[in-house]
Write a protein that holds these residues in place. Structure first.
Motif, PDB file in Angstrom:
ATOM      1  N   GLU A 211       0.839  -1.210   0.000  1.00 44.82           N
ATOM      2  CA  GLU A 211       0.000   0.000   0.000  1.00 44.82           C
ATOM      3  C   GLU A 211       0.871   1.255   0.000  1.00 44.82           C
ATOM      4  O   GLU A 211       0.557   2.238  -0.685  1.00 44.82           O
ATOM      5  N   ARG A 212       1.932   1.233   0.769  1.00 44.28           N
ATOM      6  CA  ARG A 212       2.849   2.382   0.780  1.00 44.28           C
ATOM      7  C   ARG A 212       3.484   2.574  -0.595  1.00 44.28           C
ATOM      8  O   ARG A 212       3.686   3.707  -1.040  1.00 44.28           O
ATOM      9  N   ALA A 213       3.809   1.476  -1.257  1.00 44.68           N
ATOM     10  CA  ALA A 213       4.368   1.574  -2.602  1.00 44.68           C
ATOM     11  C   ALA A 213       3.383   2.249  -3.551  1.00 44.68           C
ATOM     12  O   ALA A 213       3.773   3.086  -4.376  1.00 44.68           O
ATOM     13  N   VAL A 214       2.125   1.881  -3.444  1.00 42.41           N
ATOM     14  CA  VAL A 214       1.089   2.518  -4.269  1.00 42.41           C
ATOM     15  C   VAL A 214       1.046   4.014  -3.981  1.00 42.41           C
ATOM     16  O   VAL A 214       1.030   4.846  -4.903  1.00 42.41           O
ATOM     17  N   ASP A 215       1.032   4.386  -2.707  1.00 42.05           N
ATOM     18  CA  ASP A 215       0.969   5.800  -2.325  1.00 42.05           C
ATOM     19  C   ASP A 215       2.217   6.556  -2.763  1.00 42.05           C
ATOM     20  O   ASP A 215       2.174   7.775  -2.973  1.00 42.05           O
ATOM     21  N   ALA A 216       3.334   5.848  -2.923  1.00 39.92           N
ATOM     22  CA  ALA A 216       4.575   6.482  -3.376  1.00 39.92           C
ATOM     23  C   ALA A 216       4.631   6.631  -4.894  1.00 39.92           C
ATOM     24  O   ALA A 216       5.584   7.211  -5.417  1.00 39.92           O
ATOM     25  N   GLY A 217       3.635   6.100  -5.594  1.00 43.05           N
ATOM     26  CA  GLY A 217       3.593   6.242  -7.043  1.00 43.05           C
ATOM     27  C   GLY A 217       4.294   5.144  -7.802  1.00 43.05           C
ATOM     28  O   GLY A 217       4.545   5.276  -9.009  1.00 43.05           O
ATOM     29  N   VAL A 218       4.609   4.041  -7.133  1.00 47.01           N
ATOM     30  CA  VAL A 218       5.279   2.927  -7.789  1.00 47.01           C
ATOM     31  C   VAL A 218       4.325   2.255  -8.777  1.00 47.01           C
ATOM     32  O   VAL A 218       3.114   2.217  -8.566  1.00 47.01           O
ATOM     33  N   ASP A 219       4.857   1.716  -9.861  1.00 48.35           N
ATOM     34  CA  ASP A 219       4.047   1.114 -10.924  1.00 48.35           C
ATOM     35  C   ASP A 219       3.892  -0.393 -10.802  1.00 48.35           C
ATOM     36  O   ASP A 219       2.913  -0.965 -11.285  1.00 48.35           O
ATOM     37  N   VAL A 220       4.881  -1.071 -10.194  1.00 52.72           N
ATOM     38  CA  VAL A 220       4.896  -2.529 -10.098  1.00 52.72           C
ATOM     39  C   VAL A 220       5.350  -2.917  -8.700  1.00 52.72           C
ATOM     40  O   VAL A 220       6.303  -2.350  -8.171  1.00 52.72           O
ATOM     41  N   VAL A 221       4.676  -3.899  -8.120  1.00 51.91           N
ATOM     42  CA  VAL A 221       5.116  -4.499  -6.865  1.00 51.91           C
ATOM     43  C   VAL A 221       5.613  -5.910  -7.168  1.00 51.91           C
ATOM     44  O   VAL A 221       4.912  -6.695  -7.814  1.00 51.91           O
ATOM     45  N   GLU A 222       6.829  -6.211  -6.718  1.00 52.30           N
ATOM     46  CA  GLU A 222       7.363  -7.561  -6.856  1.00 52.30           C
ATOM     47  C   GLU A 222       7.562  -8.165  -5.477  1.00 52.30           C
ATOM     48  O   GLU A 222       8.129  -7.528  -4.585  1.00 52.30           O
ATOM     49  N   ILE A 223       7.106  -9.404  -5.306  1.00 58.45           N
ATOM     50  CA  ILE A 223       7.289 -10.142  -4.060  1.00 58.45           C
ATOM     51  C   ILE A 223       8.526 -11.021  -4.224  1.00 58.45           C
ATOM     52  O   ILE A 223       8.608 -11.834  -5.151  1.00 58.45           O
ATOM     53  N   HIS A 224       9.480 -10.848  -3.329  1.00 52.71           N
ATOM     54  CA  HIS A 224      10.763 -11.557  -3.433  1.00 52.71           C
ATOM     55  C   HIS A 224      10.641 -12.926  -2.764  1.00 52.71           C
ATOM     56  O   HIS A 224      10.541 -13.027  -1.534  1.00 52.71           O
ATOM     57  N   ALA A 225      10.648 -13.974  -3.571  1.00 52.47           N
ATOM     58  CA  ALA A 225      10.556 -15.348  -3.062  1.00 52.47           C
ATOM     59  C   ALA A 225      11.729 -16.174  -3.569  1.00 52.47           C
ATOM     60  O   ALA A 225      11.596 -17.377  -3.809  1.00 52.47           O
TER      61      ALA A 225
END
Length: 428
Positions: A211-225
């Protein structure tokens, strides 16, 4: 009042850097756009997340990005990369690899990420963030500091800003290098086993960071697995010795990742892409330890990948290794092998009717190599969908521009440096 992003783009970048001036039937797929949900990559070349270990370890600026991240990550976008992925970013303070790694659990960190995202957008690029928890590989010194001690890895003590008593894993008692805390040659701490409450808290923290990434204007979220960090530790029977619903068989070992994905997907806009980075193998299949305990392998990756689209994942980002010190290849030297495996996994997914996009990374240094990884072959079989480039960008920040010239694609250069643009050669 400073100029808007739109004004900066219009005045400094009338065309989109790194895109062909003309797209025709001969344009390689590497330089064709790719749309994923609401975003469009201007080409198929991305900046792989690379740890810079350059944030403050303590105080109000702990885990906060500095201008260095703009001059490094942002510079690659200025010269044509489509998507820049910020390095492993801790969703909890004890989830950082080192005390100097970025985090995304407070407002100050979020505001700094906004600055990076704004700059990347001003250059016509896209910004991603890799959300991570290092698990038993946490609380280590940055590699440069370890090297000064003559070690490949060194533990970060409390005096270094580390957290020796709060290193966690799916199972306790199993340090990454197999050494106990009282062994001075060891480079990692022995973790304690996470409780159910801590697992629930972790899942919630992944969602909050997203959610913070969205509020920061980020375009893609990647989950590191991948790379032996916490979620990978849960995936692999090498490191997951739990007897509850998060350990044992395949369905239980992937449970944490599935729950993280579901929670993140539910808390971010439906228009935002979600990527997952996976180590496609532990490289332990042919070792005595791997034969005894089992390991994460190519078959496991295909099985997991087929589950991802239904969870709302758009792209699986394939790397390898990092989960055991006895592996045949490590994160850095397995690239030459796993890029070929990534193409094979792409074909396996297509054969099963999956529309999951596939990206890969690892020792991609040459223009023809990147082109061939993405390009359809003579039988019409597609390659991977994107390539992520890491160390080569450190050596050559203008790699996109030079690669285009090398394979005969006339792309837009930044207006500020166009006077040095070479004349493209014929396509090869």
């Amino acid at each position: 009042m400073p100029p808007s992003l739109e004004t900066l783009k219009a005045e400094c970048h009338p065309s989109v850097v790194g895109t062909p001036r003309l797209i025709d039937d001969n344009t390689p797929d590497l330089f064709r756009p790719l749309t994923i949900r609401s975003i469009t990559l201007r080409n198929r070349i991305c900046v792989s997340p690379m740890c810079l270990y350059s944030t403050a370890s303590r105080g109000p600026q702990q885990g906060v990005l500095t201008p260095l991240y703009i001059t490094t990550i942002g510079h690659n976008v200025f010269k044509g990369a489509a998507l820049a992925m910020l390095e492993a970013t801790g969703v909890q303070p004890n989830g950082r690899i080192s005390p100097h790694c970025p985090g995304l659990w407070n407002d100050t960190q979020q505001h700094a990420l906004r600055t990076l995202a704004d700059f990347i957008h001003s250059q016509g690029g896209l910004c991603g963030v890799q959300l991570s928890h290092a698990g038993r590989k946490a609380s280590t010194l940055p590699p440069l500091a370890a090297a000064r001690l003559g070690k490949s890895s060194a533990r970060a003590t409390v005096e270094d800003g580390g957290w020796p008593d709060d290193v966690v894993g799916p199972s306790g008692g199993l340090s990454w290098d197999g050494k106990k805390n009282d062994d001075p040659s060891g480079g990692y701490y022995v973790p304690r086993e996470m409780s159910k409450y801590e697992i629930e808290e972790l899942i919630s923290n992944y969602a909050s960071a997203a959610e913070r990434a969205v509020d920061a204007g980020v375009d893609v979220v990647e989950i590191h697995a991948a790379h032996g960090y916490l979620i990978h530790q849960f995936l692999s029977p090498l490191t997951n010795r739990r007897s509850d619903e998060y350990g044992g068989g395949f369905e239980n070992r992937v449970r944490l990742l599935v729950e993280v994905i579901r929670t993140v997907r539910a808390r971010i806009p439906a228009t935002m892409p979600v990527f997952v980075r996976i180590s496609l193998t532990d490289w332990m299949e042919d070792t005595s330890v791997g034969r005894e305990l089992g390991s994460w392998d190519e078959e496991s990756t295909v099985r997991l990948a087929t589950m991802l689209p239904a969870l709302g994942v758009d792209l699986v980002d394939l790397s390898s290794g990092g989960n055991h010190h006895l592996a045949r290849f490590n994160v850095f030297d397995g690239g030459e092998k796993h890029t070929a495996i990534a193409q094979r996994i792409k074909q396996a997914l297509i054969a099963q009717g999956s529309n999951l996009l596939v990206g890969t990374v690892g020792m991609i240094t040459q223009a023809q190599q990147a082109r061939d990884l993405v390009q359809k072959d003579n039988q019409g079989k597609p390659g991977v969908d994107i390539v992520s480039i890491g160390r080569q960008f450190l050596r050559q920040p203008d790699w996109v521009l030079n690669a285009a010239a090398e394979i005969g694609v006339d792309v837009v250069w930044p207006a500020q440096i166009e006077r040095i643009r070479p004349v493209p050669t014929s396509r090869i």
